[in-house]
Scaffold this active site. Structure first.
Site, PDB file in Angstrom:
ATOM      1  N   ASN A  23       0.863  -1.246  -0.031  1.00  0.00           N
ATOM      2  CA  ASN A  23       0.044  -0.003  -0.039  1.00  0.00           C
ATOM      3  C   ASN A  23       0.642   1.227   0.013  1.00  0.00           C
ATOM      4  O   ASN A  23       0.259   2.638  -0.324  1.00  0.00           O
ATOM      5  CB  ASN A  23      -0.903   0.084   1.185  1.00  0.00           C
ATOM      6  CG  ASN A  23      -2.079  -0.737   0.758  1.00  0.00           C
ATOM      7  OD1 ASN A  23      -2.192  -1.612  -0.225  1.00  0.00           O
ATOM      8  ND2 ASN A  23      -2.913  -0.922   1.916  1.00  0.00           N
ATOM      9  N   CYS A 115     -11.245  -4.941  -4.366  1.00  0.00           N
ATOM     10  CA  CYS A 115     -11.803  -5.670  -3.424  1.00  0.00           C
ATOM     11  C   CYS A 115     -13.147  -5.431  -3.387  1.00  0.00           C
ATOM     12  O   CYS A 115     -13.836  -4.496  -3.411  1.00  0.00           O
ATOM     13  CB  CYS A 115     -11.016  -5.628  -1.936  1.00  0.00           C
ATOM     14  SG  CYS A 115      -9.637  -6.516  -1.747  1.00  0.00           S
ATOM     15  N   ARG A 120     -17.164   1.703  -1.750  1.00  0.00           N
ATOM     16  CA  ARG A 120     -15.698   2.341  -1.851  1.00  0.00           C
ATOM     17  C   ARG A 120     -16.046   3.322  -3.251  1.00  0.00           C
ATOM     18  O   ARG A 120     -15.199   3.150  -4.333  1.00  0.00           O
ATOM     19  CB  ARG A 120     -15.009   1.384  -2.257  1.00  0.00           C
ATOM     20  CG  ARG A 120     -14.637   0.323  -1.336  1.00  0.00           C
ATOM     21  CD  ARG A 120     -13.491  -0.738  -1.353  1.00  0.00           C
ATOM     22  NE  ARG A 120     -12.502  -0.233  -1.057  1.00  0.00           N
ATOM     23  CZ  ARG A 120     -11.209  -0.481  -0.928  1.00  0.00           C
ATOM     24  NH1 ARG A 120     -11.112  -1.905  -1.311  1.00  0.00           N
ATOM     25  NH2 ARG A 120     -10.127   0.031  -0.630  1.00  0.00           N
ATOM     26  N   PRO A 121     -16.690   4.379  -3.093  1.00  0.00           N
ATOM     27  CA  PRO A 121     -16.903   5.531  -3.996  1.00  0.00           C
ATOM     28  C   PRO A 121     -15.598   6.106  -4.068  1.00  0.00           C
ATOM     29  O   PRO A 121     -14.666   5.957  -3.161  1.00  0.00           O
ATOM     30  CB  PRO A 121     -17.994   6.343  -3.573  1.00  0.00           C
ATOM     31  CG  PRO A 121     -17.897   6.182  -2.173  1.00  0.00           C
ATOM     32  CD  PRO A 121     -17.553   4.847  -1.851  1.00  0.00           C
ATOM     33  N   VAL A 122     -15.528   7.218  -5.279  1.00  0.00           N
ATOM     34  CA  VAL A 122     -14.184   8.180  -5.140  1.00  0.00           C
ATOM     35  C   VAL A 122     -14.687   9.549  -5.139  1.00  0.00           C
ATOM     36  O   VAL A 122     -13.943  10.417  -5.425  1.00  0.00           O
ATOM     37  CB  VAL A 122     -13.096   7.692  -6.325  1.00  0.00           C
ATOM     38  CG1 VAL A 122     -12.736   6.335  -6.192  1.00  0.00           C
ATOM     39  CG2 VAL A 122     -13.985   7.749  -7.677  1.00  0.00           C
ATOM     40  N   LEU A 124     -14.756  11.565  -2.775  1.00  0.00           N
ATOM     41  CA  LEU A 124     -13.769  12.668  -1.906  1.00  0.00           C
ATOM     42  C   LEU A 124     -12.681  12.940  -2.801  1.00  0.00           C
ATOM     43  O   LEU A 124     -12.305  13.906  -2.460  1.00  0.00           O
ATOM     44  CB  LEU A 124     -13.582  11.987  -0.634  1.00  0.00           C
ATOM     45  CG  LEU A 124     -14.706  11.605   0.299  1.00  0.00           C
ATOM     46  CD1 LEU A 124     -14.303  10.848   1.733  1.00  0.00           C
ATOM     47  CD2 LEU A 124     -15.603  12.780   0.588  1.00  0.00           C
ATOM     48  N   ASP A 304      -7.480  -3.487   7.868  1.00  0.00           N
ATOM     49  CA  ASP A 304      -6.888  -4.227   7.071  1.00  0.00           C
ATOM     50  C   ASP A 304      -6.341  -5.611   8.118  1.00  0.00           C
ATOM     51  O   ASP A 304      -5.768  -6.506   7.471  1.00  0.00           O
ATOM     52  CB  ASP A 304      -5.690  -3.947   6.336  1.00  0.00           C
ATOM     53  CG  ASP A 304      -6.151  -3.096   4.929  1.00  0.00           C
ATOM     54  OD1 ASP A 304      -7.492  -3.193   4.830  1.00  0.00           O
ATOM     55  OD2 ASP A 304      -5.260  -2.350   4.498  1.00  0.00           O
ATOM     56  N   ILE A 326     -15.019   1.163   9.062  1.00  0.00           N
ATOM     57  CA  ILE A 326     -14.330   1.917   8.023  1.00  0.00           C
ATOM     58  C   ILE A 326     -15.067   1.217   6.741  1.00  0.00           C
ATOM     59  O   ILE A 326     -15.558   2.269   5.675  1.00  0.00           O
ATOM     60  CB  ILE A 326     -13.001   1.567   7.576  1.00  0.00           C
ATOM     61  CG1 ILE A 326     -11.981   1.699   8.960  1.00  0.00           C
ATOM     62  CG2 ILE A 326     -12.223   2.308   6.537  1.00  0.00           C
ATOM     63  CD1 ILE A 326     -11.981   3.278   9.325  1.00  0.00           C
ATOM     64  N   ARG A 396      -2.465 -10.888  -4.457  1.00  0.00           N
ATOM     65  CA  ARG A 396      -2.622  -9.500  -4.594  1.00  0.00           C
ATOM     66  C   ARG A 396      -1.576  -8.700  -3.685  1.00  0.00           C
ATOM     67  O   ARG A 396      -1.129  -7.558  -3.717  1.00  0.00           O
ATOM     68  CB  ARG A 396      -3.894  -8.798  -4.409  1.00  0.00           C
ATOM     69  CG  ARG A 396      -4.777  -9.366  -5.682  1.00  0.00           C
ATOM     70  CD  ARG A 396      -5.944  -8.418  -5.817  1.00  0.00           C
ATOM     71  NE  ARG A 396      -5.966  -7.202  -5.609  1.00  0.00           N
ATOM     72  CZ  ARG A 396      -6.783  -6.166  -4.925  1.00  0.00           C
ATOM     73  NH1 ARG A 396      -7.685  -6.851  -4.462  1.00  0.00           N
ATOM     74  NH2 ARG A 396      -6.602  -5.021  -4.948  1.00  0.00           N
TER      75      ARG A 396
END
Ligand code: UD1
Length: 417
Positions: A23, A115, A120-122, A124, A304, A326, A396
């Protein structure tokens, strides 16, 4: 498709080297799009998501080589379109938006996949880039953004989004003027990206705190940089040592970034100690007991690590709980752990885990990256054979996991399904 076959019940003993952080490496590789000159990155893990990112960089006009764990990257001619075939497999591709807009004034990036853990939008990311002058339209599954040049602005994130903070750090590094980012993510990987950008000549202050100030510069220059070790991989192996009642030494374990996990492990009666020479030792200090955990943005307990700690709680005495704050829908491992004899009940975003004396091996299906890791951990302690299917998720995010685990005494092998 590959699967893992695990014969459970063997305590793990020995030493494991922690790999470089996936990450942290992903945004740092993408930040290479902003750099004039050659970047040399060391400690890059050889993982599927990294190979996908290198393909993406190549398509966008950045040449790369990957030898051992070292990547070199150099932009030749930047292009602005990130195609769906690549982006659909990896959500982090959306991080191209900031660098491409910053450098070219235009970016066309397919809406990401990744995943299957909630919506999980974008939004922001887009809202923040709009504050800097970008305009977006959604066009046949692509986000198409344009701007004259990005202008420094004051941006307050509604939520401390990791990817959003990273995207804006990159964009602001080459924008005109000063950008102030507030309510930023404080994850160590954000700090690693900032340190990389600083090594390339960016002017960034405050990474690792809620407020980051970025003074845009005209260009970034090449550098050599070592990616931080992977705190989630390290955390997973801490749990592996504890769940098998073994004794593991971890090399290059970023313990200071794992405070929230380590304090929960200690509450569960797991000893985690820094040793002379910097390695970290993990072993049980008594009978495992259940704990209550709530996932939070850093420095809170990392989402995670939630699935892996749940596997440990499955074999601890008493009851524990995990509240996921989260991501929605990040409990897909619960039903699979149930097939191995775990007693977990789910209500809204909270899982209640009642420990059982023994898990029993079973064929199980991995649903996402960290869920796969929790099934492997459960398999290591279960009686009999566990077959973890669909481990492409695991590939991954974990470098040579079965090799590392076999080397410390696990009975684990990879087979074709
Ligand atoms: C990163 C990590 C991921 C980790 C997560 C949280 C990478 C490649 N991935 O993901 O492993 O689990 O941080 O620590 O580094 N959100 C929105 N709108 C946005 C952005 C986010 O609503 O524009 C929501 C998400 O749906 C989620 C929450 O905010 O519920 C956190 O997301 P974010 O911090 O952005 O995570 P990622 O960067 O995707």
């Amino acid at each position: 498709m590959d699967k893992l076959i695990i014969e459970g019940g063997h305590p793990l003993k020995g030493t494991i080297n922690v790999s470089g952080s996936k990450n942290a490496a992903l945004p740092i590789l993408i930040a290479c799009l902003l750099v004039k000159g050659t970047v040399r990155l060391t400690n890059v893990p050889r993982l599927r998501d990294i190979f996908t990112t290198l393909k993406l960089l190549n398509i966008l006009g950045c040449e790369t080589t990957f030898e051992g764990n070292t990547v070199t990257a150099k932009v030749t001619e930047l292009k602005h379109e990130a195609p769906y075939e690549l982006v659909k497999t990896m959500r982090a591709s959306v991080l191209c938006l900031g660098p491409l807009l910053g450098f070219l004034g235009e970016a066309k990036v397919a809406l990401p996949g990744g995943c299957a853990i909630g919506a999980r939008p974008v939004d922001l990311h887009l809202k923040a880039l709009e504050r800097m002058g970008a305009r977006f339209i959604l066009d046949s599954g692509y986000i198409h953004g344009v701007c004259g040049s990005l202008i420094g602005a004051r941006i307050v994130f509604d939520f401390p989004t990791v990817g959003g903070t990273e995207n804006l750090l990159m964009a602001a590094s080459v924008a005109k003027g000063c950008t102030i980012l507030e309510n930023c993510a404080r994850e160590p990987e954000v700090v690693d990206l900032a340190n990389f950008l600083i090594a390339c000549g960016a002017r960034i202050r405050g990474a690792g705190t809620a407020v980051i100030e970025v003074e845009g510069v005209r260009e970034l220059k090449g550098c050599e940089y070592r990616v931080m070790p992977d705190r989630i991989e390290a955390g997973t192996y801490l749990v592996a040592g504890a769940i098998t009642d073994g004794e593991l030494t971890l090399v290059d374990c970023p313990l200071e970034e794992l405070d929230a996990l380590v304090s929960k492990l200690r509450e569960m009666n797991v000893q985690v100690e820094r040793q002379e020479g910097g390695t970290v030792l993990v072993r049980r200090g008594g009978e495992l007991v259940g704990v209550d955990v709530t996932t939070q943005p850093h420095p809170g307990f990392p989402t995670d690590m939630q699935a892996q700690l749940m596997a440990l709680m499955c074999v601890a005495a008493g009851t524990g709980s995990i509240q996921e704050k989260i991501f929605e829908n990040r409990f897909m491992h619960v039903s699979e752990l149930g097939r191995m004899g775990a007693r977990i009940s789910l209500k809204d975003r909270t899982a209640m885990v009642r420990g059982v004396p023994q898990l029993v091996g079973a064929p199980v299906m991995a649903s996402d990256l960290r869920a796969s890791a929790s099934l492997v951990l459960a398999g290591l302690v279960a009686q009999g054979t566990t077959e973890v299917q669909r481990i492409y998720h695991l590939d991954r995010g974990y470098e040579r996991m079965e090799e590392k685990l076999s080397a410390v005494g696990a009975r684990i092998r990879r087979e074709k399904e």
